[in-house]
Design a protein around this motif. Structure first.
Motif, PDB file in Angstrom:
ATOM      1  N   CYS A 281       0.868  -1.188   0.000  1.00 19.29           N
ATOM      2  CA  CYS A 281       0.000   0.000   0.000  1.00 19.29           C
ATOM      3  C   CYS A 281       0.901   1.233   0.000  1.00 19.29           C
ATOM      4  CB  CYS A 281      -0.868  -0.004   1.257  1.00 19.29           C
ATOM      5  SG  CYS A 281      -1.772   1.550   1.500  1.00 19.29           S
TER       6      CYS A 281
ATOM      7  N   CYS B 276       0.285   3.206   3.779  1.00 13.75           N
ATOM      8  CA  CYS B 276       0.778   2.598   5.034  1.00 13.75           C
ATOM      9  C   CYS B 276       1.977   1.698   4.785  1.00 13.75           C
ATOM     10  CB  CYS B 276      -0.334   1.819   5.719  1.00 13.75           C
ATOM     11  SG  CYS B 276      -0.903   0.376   4.816  1.00 13.75           S
TER      12      CYS B 276
ATOM     13  N   ARG C 251      -7.691  -6.917   5.522  1.00 15.20           N
ATOM     14  CA  ARG C 251      -7.975  -5.827   4.584  1.00 15.20           C
ATOM     15  C   ARG C 251      -7.860  -6.378   3.162  1.00 15.20           C
ATOM     16  NH1 ARG C 251      -3.262  -2.081   6.016  1.00 15.20           N
ATOM     17  NH2 ARG C 251      -2.450  -3.986   6.987  1.00 15.20           N
TER      18      ARG C 251
ATOM     19  N   CYS D  38      -4.264  -0.161   0.305  1.00 12.49           N
ATOM     20  CA  CYS D  38      -5.093  -1.120   1.022  1.00 12.49           C
ATOM     21  C   CYS D  38      -6.476  -0.486   1.211  1.00 12.49           C
ATOM     22  CB  CYS D  38      -4.461  -1.474   2.363  1.00 12.49           C
ATOM     23  SG  CYS D  38      -4.592  -0.202   3.629  1.00 12.49           S
TER      24      CYS D  38
ATOM     25  N   CYS E 285      -6.712   2.448   3.857  1.00 11.64           N
ATOM     26  CA  CYS E 285      -6.112   3.735   3.494  1.00 11.64           C
ATOM     27  C   CYS E 285      -6.899   4.423   2.385  1.00 11.64           C
ATOM     28  CB  CYS E 285      -4.670   3.534   3.050  1.00 11.64           C
ATOM     29  SG  CYS E 285      -3.570   3.080   4.426  1.00 11.64           S
TER      30      CYS E 285
HETATM   31 ZN   LIG Z   1      -2.673   1.107   3.574  1.00  8.15          ZN
END
Ligand SMILES: [Zn+2]
Ligand SMILES: [Zn+2]
Ligand SMILES: [Zn+2]
Ligand SMILES: [Zn+2]
Lengths: 74, 74
Positions: free
Chosen positions: A16, A19, A31, A43, A46
């Motif tokens: 991601c 993050c 996720r 993800c 986020c």
């Molecule tokens: Zn993320």
């Protein structure tokens, strides 16, 4: 001796872009992986934050609403 | 002894779902990686064939025109 084989080309680790969690970490934590239609990967946690707050892609600043992203099955 | 650490979770190798080439092979051969909005990943060569001939995603059969896919930057 035999010609040395070319160095193995690295396979990219997908993570991601906010993050920085890897796909494996994203999946094991429940996720999902998503891609924007501008081709940037986040993800699910986020990207829903980004859509709610900034409404633009953190990487390329293109407009980002819930219409401009989808799950990514890898 | 110390508790055994959990096995490393495999990172998925991304490849085109039609020709099965890996991302590294796709890039080194000058093709690009694409994702459909249904979340399935193909190389640029295979997806333009699919759109021309079958007009549906080879994986989930959703309608697939040039509007339903985009580059994927990983
Ligand atoms: Zn993320
Ligand atoms: Zn973007
Ligand atoms: Zn392909
Ligand atoms: Zn599909």
């Amino acid at each position: 001796g035999p010609a040395p084989s070319p160095p193995p080309v690295e396979q990219p680790t997908i993570s991601c872009l906010v993050c920085l969690d890897s796909v494996a970490t994203i999946h094991t934590s429940g996720r999902s992986l998503c891609s924007t239609t501008c081709g940037h990967v986040f993800c699910s946690t986020c990207i829903s934050e980004v859509v709610k707050q900034r409404k633009q892609c953190p990487v390329c600043r293109k407009r980002l609403t819930k219409k401009q992203y989808h799950p990514l099955f890898i």
